[in-house]
Design a protein around this motif. Structure first.
Motif, short mmCIF file in Angstrom:
data_model
loop_
_atom_site.label_atom_id
_atom_site.label_comp_id
_atom_site.label_asym_id
_atom_site.label_seq_id
_atom_site.Cartn_x
_atom_site.Cartn_y
_atom_site.Cartn_z
N LEU B 90 -70.37 -2.85 -55.01
CA LEU B 90 -69.80 -3.24 -53.71
C LEU B 90 -70.56 -2.51 -52.60
O LEU B 90 -70.80 -1.31 -52.68
N ARG B 91 -70.97 -3.26 -51.61
CA ARG B 91 -71.68 -2.66 -50.48
C ARG B 91 -70.90 -2.93 -49.17
O ARG B 91 -70.43 -4.04 -48.96
N HIS B 92 -70.81 -1.91 -48.32
CA HIS B 92 -70.13 -2.07 -47.02
C HIS B 92 -71.23 -2.20 -45.96
O HIS B 92 -71.87 -1.21 -45.61
N VAL B 93 -71.43 -3.41 -45.49
CA VAL B 93 -72.47 -3.66 -44.49
C VAL B 93 -71.85 -3.57 -43.09
O VAL B 93 -70.89 -4.29 -42.79
N VAL B 94 -72.40 -2.68 -42.29
CA VAL B 94 -71.81 -2.47 -40.94
C VAL B 94 -72.07 -3.68 -40.05
O VAL B 94 -73.20 -4.12 -39.87
N VAL B 95 -71.00 -4.25 -39.53
CA VAL B 95 -71.08 -5.40 -38.62
C VAL B 95 -70.95 -4.92 -37.19
O VAL B 95 -71.63 -5.38 -36.28
N SER B 96 -70.04 -3.98 -36.99
CA SER B 96 -69.86 -3.39 -35.66
C SER B 96 -69.88 -1.88 -35.84
O SER B 96 -68.96 -1.31 -36.45
#
Lengths: 488, 177
Positions: B90-96
């Motif tokens: 699982l990867r948390h990709v920064v959107v904001s």
């Protein structure tokens, strides 16, 4: 012989010309009527022309569009283009056949703008039966609905049209035998233009309100000096106006000058009064007599009120002011067992609403055919410098509400808001903020007359909460007044 | 078996709680929008956080993505799918990126609009910082974004046959409400 006859004929013509000249000179010199106050409308019989039409002043305050992907916007519909498109589609949808109306919940109604949708929102409750009659729409099947405050279409239920009756607080879904055509075209037309994204108060605050607000707003509105229409009127002009109101009874009218600068013309014992206040407003009151007649249909009464405005003061659009007149509030009134209507008119300048600051700009009370109250306090002066060349960022309307809610709560409830519970303690289900947010009707930029700044028009956020307008400086957020919509 | 139980626990936690909370949530901070575990059919998201006390908050939005075997990232389409993803993939990709919000009054709102959002699962993280800048509370909310074209039409509870609806309307017209 024939020469003598010609001379006699010439004498006759001369006598007629001299007679007419005498009458005209008497009119101008004896009555001291100046050319400045001479108006064609004042000598025309009442109601001879309708340059102000009930149909034209019956427009939504705003039209809310939802483009279905989270994009919502509110349009003041300055030229009435979208309203006419809506009415064409609505008239076709209603047709001449039977309409079915079923009640839906307010929560369901608010959900409709999650889809592609268009909603026409009035600032008041419009009697549905009169509206249908006036627009030639069959209202069979709609008898259970007394008023319409909002009407709209949503792709969430594409075969239906929705109505909200603000007086009863009930929402309805209409189903016709005919397909709902033409509504999607209105949404598409709005989508093609430039628009500012708004968000519902439901999403921003979790409130059960259909108001929509912009997160960021920029404006070119600027403060402009502005007097009242009759602020500079001299005695002769006031007298000429009073003569219009009292007509043949003017010889029996008393003239009272008050120390505060007001001038009152009074006929009988308060039977008819005309007051020119120091702030430039004019108020006419007439005791209700038994000849007013039965209450007329809403639109007939509205047309009578508009004719009265035209005949007593006129409407300046014809003088190139481009001020738009719309009904802002209308409700039934009762006195001495007689029923009538009170109309509050709003004035717009290229779609920007103008506000009196401490009262309404134009109101008419009418019973049958008798106008019993008329207040007029329209702006005057040079309104050309009300816009700047460059846009400035406005104060956040979300910030206004979160900072200003205690004062709004106190003004409406007449009591201070309950204290916020100390940290760690559970907050009540509906605190003061939730109470205010649920009653928020709309937030619009406008120009408000500020008495403390010599009556200049000040750019403002106008928050309408529970039928009361609260004014805040558009750029600094400073609060500078509030007026209940039903006030004179 | 352990993996299945873990996955079930994660799914149940996501579905039953309005917000997935890693630490105790701040009583003075409420995420008004988006609602926890809701599905929106839109290409933008409104973030609205209500703060009722003096606070320093850090607010970040991520998109939860699956790391594929070939090293590419793909979006997830449901909370169930998220529950089945192992922590390692699982990867948390920064959107904001993280924004700091200072609340000085009794009531204030942090608002932000995220435009051009693609379908997937997004996580809103609201961190309350203490005076030393350390995490005091942590609150996380998930929202599923679907294409606007997939929005289902509304259904009204009182869907009735034409005859029944006509009769109801007819009777209401005669007797009023």
């Amino acid at each position: 012989m024939s020469r003598a006859r010609n001379i006699e004929a010439l004498k006759n013509i001369l006598i007629v010309v001299l007679f007419l000249t005498t009458i005209l000179l008497l009119y101008f010199l004896w009555e001291n009527v100046t050319m400045k106050t001479f108006r064609l409308s004042s000598i025309l019989p009442a109601g001879s022309s309708h340059s102000l039409r009930a149909e034209d002043v019956t427009r939504p305050e705003e039209i809310v569009f939802s483009f279905g992907a989270g994009g919502v916007t509110a349009d003041p519909d300055v030229d009435g283009r979208y309203w006419e498109l809506w009415m064409n589609a609505f008239q076709k949808y209603c047709g001449r056949g039977e309409l079915l109306a079923e009640e839906i919940s307010r929560a369901q109604f608010l959900q409709l703008t999650d889809y592609r949708a268009v909603f026409c929102r009035f600032a008041y409750d419009l009697p549905l039966e009169s509206f249908c009659q006036q627009r030639g729409i069959s209202n069979r099947g709609l008898n259970q609905i007394a008023c319409v405050t909002e009407m709209g279409y949503s792709a969430g239920s594409p075969e239906s049209v929705f109505l909200y009756d603000g007086r009863s607080g009930r929402c309805y879904r209409l189903v016709s035998e005919l397909p709902a055509e033409g509504f999607e075209e209105i949404i598409r037309a709005a989508e093609q233009g430039e628009y500012l994204v708004y968000y519902g108060a439901a999403s921003l605050f979790g409130a059960e309100s259909s108001a929509v607000l912009p997160l960021n707003y920029s404006s070119t509105l600027a403060e402009t000096p502005c007097g009242a229409e009759l602020g500079g009127a001299d005695d002769a002009e006031r007298k000429a106006i009073a003569e219009q109101f009292f007509g043949a009874d003017f010889g029996f009218v008393r003239r009272i000058e008050e120390s505060q600068g007001s001038l009152i013309y009074m006929y009988g014992y308060d039977q008819k009064t005309l007051t020119f206040a120091a702030d430039g407003s004019m108020v006419y009151r007439e005791a209700l007599n038994g000849e007013a007649g039965a209450r007329r249909d809403y639109f007939e009464a509205l047309q009578d009120a508009l004719d009265f405005i035209e005949n007593y003061g006129g409407w300046r659009e014809e003088q190139g002011r481009h001020l738009q007149l719309r009904v802002r509030d209308a409700y039934e009134i009762e006195s001495d067992r007689q029923k009538g209507y009170r109309f509050v008119f709003g004035v717009g300048l290229e779609g920007v609403p103008l506000y009196g600051g401490d009262g309404n700009l134009l109101t008419v009370e009418i019973y049958g055919r008798q106008v019993t109250a008329y207040r007029r306090c329209l702006p005057d002066g040079d309104l050309e410098k009300w816009k700047e060349d460059r846009e400035k960022e406005a104060f956040s309307v979300v910030g206004l509400l979160s900072e200003g809610y205690p004062a709004i709560y106190e003004a409406l409830r007449g009591e201070a808001p309950p204290p916020v519970p100390p940290e760690g303690e559970e907050a009540p289900q509906e605190g003061a903020f939730e109470w205010v947010a649920a009653r928020l009707q709309n937030a619009r930029p406008g120009l408000v007359r500020d008495a403390e700044r010599e009556g200049s028009l000040r750019p403002a956020w106008v928050l309408c909460v529970d039928d009361c307008d609260f004014f805040y400086d558009l750029y600094s957020g400073e609060a500078f007044g509030a007026v209940p919509r039903q006030k004179d | 078996m352990k993996k299945v139980i873990m996955a079930l626990v994660l799914v149940l936690t996501l579905l039953c709680g309005s917000c997935f909370v890693c630490a105790a949530s701040d009583p003075a901070v409420t995420v008004v929008n988006p609602q926890g575990n809701s599905t929106v059919y839109a290409d933008n998201i409104l973030i609205s956080v209500k703060v009722t006390a003096t606070r320093v908050l850090k607010i970040t939005v991520f998109e939860e993505k699956l790391l594929n075997e070939d090293g590419s990232l793909s979006s997830l389409d449901s909370l169930e799918a998220l529950g089945q993803v192992t922590a390692g993939s699982l990867r948390h990709v920064v959107v904001s990126p993280a924004e700091t919000f200072y609340s000085n009054g009794n009531l204030s709102f942090y608002t932000k609009e995220l435009k051009g959002i693609t379908p997937g699962i997004y996580k809103l993280r609201v961190t309350t910082l203490d005076e030393n800048g350390r995490t005091q509370y942590l609150q996380e909310c998930y929202v599923v974004v679907r294409p606007p074209s997939e929005a289902k039409a509304l259904s009204f509870q009182s869907e009735q046959s034409g005859v029944l609806s006509f009769l109801q309307s007819f009777l209401k017209n005669i007797f009023g409400n």
